[in-house]
Design a protein around this motif. Structure first.
Motif, PDB file in Angstrom:
ATOM      1  N   ASP A 336      14.188 -24.191 -12.029  1.00  0.00           N
ATOM      2  CA  ASP A 336      15.485 -23.753 -12.556  1.00  0.00           C
ATOM      3  C   ASP A 336      15.524 -23.746 -14.079  1.00  0.00           C
ATOM      4  N   ARG A 337      14.497 -24.270 -14.725  1.00  0.00           N
ATOM      5  CA  ARG A 337      14.459 -24.295 -16.186  1.00  0.00           C
ATOM      6  C   ARG A 337      13.478 -23.276 -16.769  1.00  0.00           C
ATOM      7  N   ARG A 338      12.837 -22.507 -15.913  1.00  0.00           N
ATOM      8  CA  ARG A 338      11.887 -21.527 -16.423  1.00  0.00           C
ATOM      9  C   ARG A 338      12.630 -20.270 -16.859  1.00  0.00           C
ATOM     10  N   PRO A 339      12.088 -19.507 -17.804  1.00  0.00           N
ATOM     11  CA  PRO A 339      12.738 -18.266 -18.233  1.00  0.00           C
ATOM     12  C   PRO A 339      12.913 -17.302 -17.059  1.00  0.00           C
ATOM     13  N   PRO A 340      13.902 -16.444 -17.123  1.00  0.00           N
ATOM     14  CA  PRO A 340      14.199 -15.566 -15.989  1.00  0.00           C
ATOM     15  C   PRO A 340      13.132 -14.511 -15.705  1.00  0.00           C
ATOM     16  N   VAL A 341      12.296 -14.189 -16.702  1.00  0.00           N
ATOM     17  CA  VAL A 341      11.356 -13.075 -16.542  1.00  0.00           C
ATOM     18  C   VAL A 341       9.938 -13.523 -16.887  1.00  0.00           C
ATOM     19  N   GLN A 342       8.993 -13.164 -16.041  1.00  0.00           N
ATOM     20  CA  GLN A 342       7.575 -13.375 -16.333  1.00  0.00           C
ATOM     21  C   GLN A 342       6.837 -12.059 -16.124  1.00  0.00           C
ATOM     22  N   LEU A 343       6.159 -11.595 -17.171  1.00  0.00           N
ATOM     23  CA  LEU A 343       5.449 -10.320 -17.137  1.00  0.00           C
ATOM     24  C   LEU A 343       3.955 -10.534 -17.274  1.00  0.00           C
ATOM     25  N   LYS A 344       3.193  -9.815 -16.484  1.00  0.00           N
ATOM     26  CA  LYS A 344       1.778  -9.648 -16.764  1.00  0.00           C
ATOM     27  C   LYS A 344       1.649  -8.338 -17.536  1.00  0.00           C
ATOM     28  N   VAL A 345       1.684  -8.438 -18.863  1.00  0.00           N
ATOM     29  CA  VAL A 345       1.659  -7.257 -19.717  1.00  0.00           C
ATOM     30  C   VAL A 345       0.281  -6.590 -19.599  1.00  0.00           C
ATOM     31  N   ARG A 346       0.288  -5.271 -19.457  1.00  0.00           N
ATOM     32  CA  ARG A 346      -0.959  -4.538 -19.217  1.00  0.00           C
ATOM     33  C   ARG A 346      -1.652  -4.141 -20.525  1.00  0.00           C
ATOM     34  N   THR A 347      -2.968  -4.277 -20.546  1.00  0.00           N
ATOM     35  CA  THR A 347      -3.822  -3.719 -21.589  1.00  0.00           C
ATOM     36  C   THR A 347      -4.763  -2.728 -20.897  1.00  0.00           C
ATOM     37  N   THR A 489      20.732  29.458 -12.248  1.00  0.00           N
ATOM     38  CA  THR A 489      20.736  30.897 -12.486  1.00  0.00           C
ATOM     39  C   THR A 489      19.447  31.237 -13.209  1.00  0.00           C
ATOM     40  N   PRO A 490      18.592  32.067 -12.632  1.00  0.00           N
ATOM     41  CA  PRO A 490      17.299  32.357 -13.282  1.00  0.00           C
ATOM     42  C   PRO A 490      17.481  32.822 -14.720  1.00  0.00           C
ATOM     43  N   GLY A 491      16.675  32.215 -15.598  1.00  0.00           N
ATOM     44  CA  GLY A 491      16.689  32.583 -17.007  1.00  0.00           C
ATOM     45  C   GLY A 491      17.626  31.773 -17.869  1.00  0.00           C
ATOM     46  N   GLU A 492      18.596  31.079 -17.270  1.00  0.00           N
ATOM     47  CA  GLU A 492      19.506  30.245 -18.051  1.00  0.00           C
ATOM     48  C   GLU A 492      18.873  28.888 -18.344  1.00  0.00           C
ATOM     49  N   THR A 493      19.312  28.249 -19.430  1.00  0.00           N
ATOM     50  CA  THR A 493      18.768  26.961 -19.847  1.00  0.00           C
ATOM     51  C   THR A 493      19.668  25.833 -19.356  1.00  0.00           C
ATOM     52  N   TYR A 494      19.028  24.787 -18.810  1.00  0.00           N
ATOM     53  CA  TYR A 494      19.757  23.638 -18.265  1.00  0.00           C
ATOM     54  C   TYR A 494      19.186  22.345 -18.839  1.00  0.00           C
ATOM     55  N   GLU A 495      20.075  21.404 -19.060  1.00  0.00           N
ATOM     56  CA  GLU A 495      19.669  20.077 -19.519  1.00  0.00           C
ATOM     57  C   GLU A 495      19.201  19.259 -18.318  1.00  0.00           C
ATOM     58  N   ALA A 496      18.124  18.525 -18.516  1.00  0.00           N
ATOM     59  CA  ALA A 496      17.568  17.706 -17.440  1.00  0.00           C
ATOM     60  C   ALA A 496      17.201  16.331 -17.973  1.00  0.00           C
ATOM     61  N   ASP A 497      17.576  15.301 -17.232  1.00  0.00           N
ATOM     62  CA  ASP A 497      17.247  13.918 -17.586  1.00  0.00           C
ATOM     63  C   ASP A 497      16.379  13.338 -16.483  1.00  0.00           C
ATOM     64  N   VAL A 498      15.157  12.979 -16.820  1.00  0.00           N
ATOM     65  CA  VAL A 498      14.195  12.490 -15.840  1.00  0.00           C
ATOM     66  C   VAL A 498      14.009  10.987 -16.011  1.00  0.00           C
ATOM     67  N   GLU A 499      14.222  10.255 -14.944  1.00  0.00           N
ATOM     68  CA  GLU A 499      13.959   8.817 -14.942  1.00  0.00           C
ATOM     69  C   GLU A 499      12.461   8.583 -14.797  1.00  0.00           C
ATOM     70  N   ILE A 500      11.876   7.852 -15.733  1.00  0.00           N
ATOM     71  CA  ILE A 500      10.470   7.449 -15.649  1.00  0.00           C
ATOM     72  C   ILE A 500      10.460   5.966 -15.292  1.00  0.00           C
ATOM     73  N   TRP A 501       9.818   5.640 -14.184  1.00  0.00           N
ATOM     74  CA  TRP A 501       9.865   4.259 -13.684  1.00  0.00           C
ATOM     75  C   TRP A 501       9.190   3.309 -14.679  1.00  0.00           C
ATOM     76  N   PRO A 502       9.635   2.057 -14.751  1.00  0.00           N
ATOM     77  CA  PRO A 502       9.147   1.113 -15.766  1.00  0.00           C
ATOM     78  C   PRO A 502       7.620   0.961 -15.755  1.00  0.00           C
ATOM     79  N   PHE A 503       7.063   0.781 -16.947  1.00  0.00           N
ATOM     80  CA  PHE A 503       5.624   0.580 -17.076  1.00  0.00           C
ATOM     81  C   PHE A 503       5.359  -0.320 -18.272  1.00  0.00           C
ATOM     82  N   SER A 504       4.096  -0.714 -18.411  1.00  0.00           N
ATOM     83  CA  SER A 504       3.690  -1.590 -19.519  1.00  0.00           C
ATOM     84  C   SER A 504       2.290  -1.219 -19.971  1.00  0.00           C
TER      85      SER A 504
END
Length: 581
Positions: A336-347, A489-504
């Motif tokens: 219960d006293r350890r930090p909430p997050v532990q990461l194995k950071v990738r190289t 509509t073919p030829g029209e421009t649309y805004e797109a937001d792509v979620e990229i899943w977390p990485f390290s």
């Protein structure tokens, strides 16, 4: 009433083992369980898990190559266990029972030796798990505290049942477990994935209840599919036709909501363990789970390597043991006293462990890297002038690369891509991949959860699913409604937001980061024989193919896609750059 194998009570390797115990559900259907417990008459905490993979199918029989790889690369797994009682993605009783735990393995409804019909992650299946938890808590060998521990399917169903708050469920550890059935299991960015239709025949139907040609449990000599033998028609009638369901439900509706947890309702202690290489299925679920559960006692652990590996290594076992010792045994062991997050950071070649206080990291420098279609650059400098890049949808698309780094750079966290897109047809699928290139220009690939040669990260978006939920979207994690189809509509421009899943990744000096946008699954160009999974080659995107018949074979996905950049439409990727300490 169905006929079943009677329970067997054994004493094996210092454990009391109860094979094929029947647990009756509230509708009269009985599920089958195997129970491993200490050889005494004392009550103990319970670790419980349920899956459709056959509780009696040993790891060494059903997944022999994975076990050989695990024991070769990580010999400590064999130091404290014969591995004879290991079953795919369940805790190994030889490593838990001597520590004073009872391990309960359950076949989900319709699978293995359990009655009923298979319906993955259904409300009925979740209620079954609830009832099994309460049943286990009331047994004389239980101290009344039940924890859930398992990988993949055995992790995903933890989120669901935890939402219902069974009174005796004390803590959960979903180890690589998706939490959103639509966004993670069945549709990536709205694009139907073939994973479940491909996986089901090999890993589930092969052990379906009543299948006469199923493997035998070498410890009991019994079919892992139970005693009754069903006809092929009965088997077909008692298993969801998941491919048909996906085709019939292309948007997020009641079917998918019923099979996704409302994470905000979870209040019990949670250890959410993710894998950087879990893109395509589980990693997003663990990050979302940690971020969104309402529990005041929650922790996130992130590792790499294959899907099953760190669950069984000394590294993974130590984390699990400390967590459950604290919450199921009441030990004051410092958890219960350890930090909430532990990461194995990738190289590029390894990982290093680092503890953090939050996710995403508070010190993140959210940095825009702009896409310049005129030269293929990915740069912090805003491009000038207009540019565009057109590619055939059924192609590898276009690549953008950063300049060569003069110094090491760490990128750890979620990412988001802003694009401006037009299509010659009424829809377009975007497949986005993050890459790492070494000083020679060769792409660095990594062993990931389900892919021996995977890229850094991936993201997807079907343009007709582009509508954002503004209330739930974050700058680094767009959230799409997926409830309606909005043709282009073919030829029209649309805004797109792509979620990229977390990485390290810590990219060393001399390396480059790349980002590709294509209209088909990422594949690498490595020579040699590829691995075969579910009867098909895996070449960079694991088993998460996106060519489901009746979906991507529509001519609307065979057009030409254009990425546009101009003064009012500057495409960029928002990357989580971590400053040096």
């Amino acid at each position: 009433m169905s006929e079943h194998y009677p329970p067997i009570n054994d004493l094996r390797d210092g454990m009391r083992v109860d094979w094929d115990v029947r647990i009756t559900m509230d509708d009269g259907v009985t599920l089958a369980a195997d129970i491993f417990r200490p050889d005494d008459d004392q009550p103990h905490p319970v670790l419980l898990a349920a899956s459709p993979y056959g509780k009696g199918l040993p790891f060494a029989v059903g997944f022999a190559s994975q076990l050989r790889s695990l024991l070769t690369e990580h010999p400590e797994v064999a130091a404290s266990s014969s591995n004879e009682y290991q079953v795919w993605e369940y805790p190994d009783p030889e490593r838990w029972v001597p520590a004073g735990y009872v391990c309960v393995r359950i076949d989900t409804r319709g699978a293995g030796a359990s009655e009923g019909a298979i319906d993955f992650f259904s409300p009925r299946e979740t209620q079954d798990l609830y009832d099994c938890i309460e049943w286990a808590a009331a047994q004389p060998w239980s101290n009344g505290k039940v924890g859930l521990l398992g990988i993949s399917y055995l992790a995903s169903n933890q989120w669901q049942v935890a939402e219902l708050a069974p009174p005796h469920l004390a803590a959960i550890c979903p180890w690589e477990g998706a939490s959103d059935f639509f966004r993670e299991y069945t549709h990536h960015g709205g694009i139907a994935t073939e994973f479940m239709p491909s996986w089901m025949p090999y890993q589930v139907k092969s052990v379906q209840h009543g299948r006469g040609d199923a493997q035998l449990n070498p410890h009991t000599g019994r079919r892992v599919s139970g005693k009754p033998i069903r006809s092929e028609r009965e088997l077909e009638d008692n298993a969801i036709a998941i491919g048909d369901v996906l085709r019939a439900n292309p948007t997020l509706g009641e079917y998918y909501r019923d099979r996704s947890a409302v994470l905000e309702k979870i209040t019990l202690p949670v250890l959410s363990a993710s894998n950087w290489g879990g893109m395509g299925l589980h990693s997003r679920g663990n990050f979302e789970g940690f971020s969104r559960v309402a529990s005041e006692q929650k922790w996130l652990e992130v590792h790499g390597l294959e899907h099953w590996t760190e669950f069984y290594t000394d590294y993974g076992l130590a984390i699990q043991r400390q967590f459950f010792d604290h919450f199921l045994k009441g030990e004051d062991n410092g958890w219960d006293r350890r930090p909430p997050v532990q990461l194995k950071v990738r190289t590029p070649n390894d990982f290093f462990v680092r503890q953090e206080n939050e996710w995403p990291l508070a010190r993140t420098q959210w940095t825009r890297f702009y896409l310049d279609a005129s030269c293929g650059m990915l740069s912090e400098t805003t491009p000038s002038g207009d540019s565009h890049a057109a590619f055939k949808a059924r192609s590898e698309g276009v690549m953008f690369k950063t300049p060569v780094f003069d110094d090491d750079i760490e990128i750890t966290g979620p990412a988001a891509l802003k694009l401006f897109v037009s299509s010659t047809t009424a829809d377009a699928d975007l497949f986005v991949t993050m890459h790492l290139f070494d000083p020679s220009g060769t792409e660095v690939l990594f062993p990931t959860a389900f892919e021996p040669h995977g890229p850094l990260a991936q993201g997807w978006l079907r343009m007709s699913h582009r509508a954002l939920d503004e209330d739930r979207s974050l700058p680094y994690r767009p959230w799409h409604h997926h409830t309606e189809i909005a043709p282009l509509t073919p030829g029209e421009t649309y805004e797109a937001d792509v979620e990229i899943w977390p990485f390290s990744i810590v990219a060393p000096a001399g390396y480059q980061i790349g980002l590709s946008v294509r209209g088909q699954d990422y594949t690498h160009d490595l020579a040699g024989e590829p691995e075969i999974t579910y009867g098909r080659e895996i070449r960079g995107s694991g088993a998460y193919w996106h060519e489901l018949p009746g979906d991507r074979d529509n001519p609307v996905y065979d057009g030409e896609t254009t990425l546009i950049g101009r003064a009012s439409h500057r495409p960029y990727v928002l990357l989580p750059v971590i400053p040096k300490s």
